[in-house]
Design a protein around this motif. Structure first.
Motif, mmCIF file in Angstrom:
data_model
loop_
_atom_site.group_PDB
_atom_site.id
_atom_site.type_symbol
_atom_site.label_atom_id
_atom_site.label_comp_id
_atom_site.label_asym_id
_atom_site.label_seq_id
_atom_site.Cartn_x
_atom_site.Cartn_y
_atom_site.Cartn_z
ATOM 1 N N ALA A 11 32.850 58.240 45.131
ATOM 2 C CA ALA A 11 33.408 59.373 44.404
ATOM 3 C C ALA A 11 32.322 60.416 44.184
ATOM 4 C CB ALA A 11 33.965 58.924 43.054
ATOM 5 N N LEU A 12 32.729 61.658 44.132
ATOM 6 C CA LEU A 12 31.793 62.723 43.803
ATOM 7 C C LEU A 12 31.719 62.831 42.291
ATOM 8 C CD1 LEU A 12 32.895 65.479 46.335
ATOM 9 C CD2 LEU A 12 30.942 63.961 46.502
ATOM 10 N N THR A 13 30.547 62.632 41.738
ATOM 11 C CA THR A 13 30.386 62.716 40.288
ATOM 12 C C THR A 13 29.484 63.860 39.878
ATOM 13 O OG1 THR A 13 28.567 61.127 40.381
ATOM 14 C CG2 THR A 13 30.782 60.252 39.956
ATOM 15 N N ASP A 14 28.709 64.386 40.805
ATOM 16 C CA ASP A 14 27.806 65.493 40.527
ATOM 17 C C ASP A 14 28.562 66.809 40.729
ATOM 18 O OD1 ASP A 14 25.675 67.194 40.187
ATOM 19 O OD2 ASP A 14 24.697 66.684 42.083
ATOM 20 N N PRO A 15 28.587 67.670 39.720
ATOM 21 C CA PRO A 15 29.314 68.935 39.859
ATOM 22 C C PRO A 15 28.845 69.779 41.052
ATOM 23 C CG PRO A 15 28.741 68.579 37.579
ATOM 24 C CD PRO A 15 28.051 67.496 38.371
ATOM 25 N N GLU A 17 27.890 68.632 43.954
ATOM 26 C CA GLU A 17 28.528 68.068 45.143
ATOM 27 C C GLU A 17 29.996 68.473 45.227
ATOM 28 O OE1 GLU A 17 27.902 63.880 44.918
ATOM 29 O OE2 GLU A 17 25.831 64.005 45.622
ATOM 30 N N VAL A 18 30.664 68.519 44.091
ATOM 31 C CA VAL A 18 32.071 68.940 44.067
ATOM 32 C C VAL A 18 32.170 70.402 44.500
ATOM 33 C CG1 VAL A 18 34.103 69.313 42.617
ATOM 34 C CG2 VAL A 18 32.702 67.266 42.301
ATOM 35 N N LEU A 21 31.737 70.652 48.202
ATOM 36 C CA LEU A 21 32.949 70.221 48.890
ATOM 37 C C LEU A 21 33.991 71.333 48.902
ATOM 38 C CD1 LEU A 21 34.744 68.064 50.231
ATOM 39 C CD2 LEU A 21 35.428 67.371 47.924
ATOM 40 N N LEU A 22 34.184 71.998 47.775
ATOM 41 C CA LEU A 22 35.157 73.088 47.697
ATOM 42 C C LEU A 22 34.767 74.233 48.623
ATOM 43 C CD1 LEU A 22 35.822 73.146 43.854
ATOM 44 C CD2 LEU A 22 37.265 72.171 45.641
ATOM 45 N N LEU A 42 43.179 67.777 47.283
ATOM 46 C CA LEU A 42 42.409 68.135 46.087
ATOM 47 C C LEU A 42 43.321 68.263 44.872
ATOM 48 C CD1 LEU A 42 39.969 70.837 47.452
ATOM 49 C CD2 LEU A 42 39.406 68.530 46.695
ATOM 50 N N GLY A 46 42.949 65.288 42.426
ATOM 51 C CA GLY A 46 42.243 65.870 41.282
ATOM 52 C C GLY A 46 43.055 65.723 40.001
ATOM 53 N N GLN A 49 43.078 62.086 38.910
ATOM 54 C CA GLN A 49 41.804 61.714 38.292
ATOM 55 C C GLN A 49 41.727 62.241 36.860
ATOM 56 O OE1 GLN A 49 39.524 59.695 39.468
ATOM 57 N NE2 GLN A 49 38.202 59.938 37.727
#
Length: 55
Positions: A11-15, A17-18, A21-22, A42, A46, A49
């Protein structure tokens, strides 16, 4: 019936990295169908989540 083996997905937990990705999805040059599927995933995952975290 045997129990299913539990697997965990990354999972992406680091903002940062998110955000990357966007940006990558925004600049993706593939077909319309693939871009739409990425954007839809997403939204769907999203929201799921967020609901899971709010419990």
């Amino acid at each position: 019936m045997p129990a299913q083996k539990v697997t965990h997905n990354a999972a992406l937990t680091d903002p940062k990295e998110v955000g990357q990705l966007l940006r990558d999805i925004t600049h993706y040059q593939g077909t319309f169908v693939v871009r739409t599927a990425l954007n839809l995933s997403l939204l769907v995952f999203g929201i799921a989540q967020l609901r899971r975290e709010s419990r």
